[in-house]
Design a protein around this motif. Structure first.
Motif, mmCIF file in Angstrom:
data_model
loop_
_atom_site.group_PDB
_atom_site.id
_atom_site.type_symbol
_atom_site.label_atom_id
_atom_site.label_comp_id
_atom_site.label_asym_id
_atom_site.label_seq_id
_atom_site.Cartn_x
_atom_site.Cartn_y
_atom_site.Cartn_z
ATOM 1 N N SER A 173 0.880 -1.265 0.127
ATOM 2 C CA SER A 173 0.162 0.002 0.064
ATOM 3 C C SER A 173 0.842 1.314 0.188
ATOM 4 N N GLN A 174 0.583 2.241 -0.801
ATOM 5 C CA GLN A 174 1.263 3.487 -1.026
ATOM 6 C C GLN A 174 1.149 4.229 0.464
ATOM 7 N N GLN A 175 -0.100 4.241 1.044
ATOM 8 C CA GLN A 175 -0.351 4.917 2.444
ATOM 9 C C GLN A 175 0.605 4.269 3.231
ATOM 10 N N GLU A 176 0.544 2.965 3.305
ATOM 11 C CA GLU A 176 1.392 2.417 4.302
ATOM 12 C C GLU A 176 3.005 2.529 4.292
ATOM 13 N N LYS A 177 3.386 2.729 2.883
ATOM 14 C CA LYS A 177 4.709 2.933 2.537
ATOM 15 C C LYS A 177 5.151 4.502 3.239
ATOM 16 N N ILE A 178 4.239 5.329 3.055
ATOM 17 C CA ILE A 178 4.235 6.640 3.481
ATOM 18 C C ILE A 178 4.284 6.860 5.175
ATOM 19 N N VAL A 179 3.507 6.229 5.739
ATOM 20 C CA VAL A 179 3.481 6.152 6.987
ATOM 21 C C VAL A 179 4.685 5.417 7.522
#
Length: 250
Positions: A173-179
């Motif tokens: 997940s891109q959002q999980e990467k960012i977090v």
């Protein structure tokens, strides 16, 4: 602890962890051969399909042998060659997705530093069969801690170097990467570095892995993730045509 790799260990790992792909590929190849014998369809088309199957099965092994067995990847000489240097780090992190071939090597490469190892593998989120199998044979560095990608239990601005070695792409997940990268940003000292090594979703890796290159992410995706996470500096150096070394600073 000195860890010596077996000859062609990179290729053997690919075969072992992705054996379902090779089993299905060989079965499909056998069916193509049988169908040609039974149906006698055009010989030119038959050989095109055979060669395509052989390419898809063999090219990933050839490239993996080059990258993981013959390029010196596990000697870590690429740190100097790519301009990454931190001569006196106090605290180094090595964060993996449950398959760890590098922590003992890093420990010997930076004997003066404290090395902490974290594993972010989550069976509910990270469901690739290859990583599930890899975990069963992975070396476990002493005191390796299990973490979630949204929290690494260390103080702010306490870490000199964070290594993400062929692991971060398991965060789909891109959002999980960012977090996750925001956590790395939080931990980095002002002079700290995140060193990430990854295959990219680009032409060389398409040539190497065909459709399998979709398991990786593009340069644009990684740059956007690091920028959104707060990193102000990101440089990329190619280590072989198939792998990129990203050096990211707060």
């Amino acid at each position: 602890m000195e860890v010596k790799r077996r000859k062609f260990q990179g290729v053997l790992n690919i075969l072992s962890f992705n054996r379902h792909f090779y089993i299905f590929g060989l079965i499909a190849l056998l069916l193509v051969i049988v169908s040609q014998i039974v149906l006698q369809w055009p010989i030119v088309l038959f050989w095109i399909i055979i060669l395509a199957f052989l390419y898809g099965l063999l090219m990933p092994l050839i490239v993996s042998a080059y990258v993981y067995d013959f390029s010196g990847y596990y000697h870590f000489d690429w740190l100097k060659k790519t301009g990454i240097s931190n001569s006196n780090p106090d605290l180094i992190l090595n964060i993996n997705a449950g398959f760890d071939e590098t922590s003992f090597i890093l420990e010997s490469h930076f004997p003066q530093a404290t090395l902490k190892v974290f594993d972010f593998y989550n069976p509910e989120k990270h469901t690739e069969q290859a990583i599930v199998r890899a975990r069963k044979v992975s070396l476990i560095f002493p005191d390796t801690a299990q973490i979630a990608t949204d929290f690494i239990p260390l103080h702010d601005k306490s870490v000199d170097m964070i290594f993400l070695l062929s692991a971060a792409h398991e965060i789909r997940s891109q959002q999980e990467k960012i977090v996750f990268l925001k956590e790395c940003y939080r931990l980095c000292k002002p002079t700290g570095q995140v060193i990430m090594v990854e295959h990219l979703r680009d032409l060389p890796n398409f040539i190497a892995f065909s459709i399998g290159f979709t398991h990786f992410f593009s340069r644009r995706v990684w740059r956007k993730a690091f920028k959104t996470a707060g990193f102000s500096s990101l440089s990329e150096t190619k280590f072989t045509p198939f792998m990129s070394v990203f050096n990211c600073c707060p």
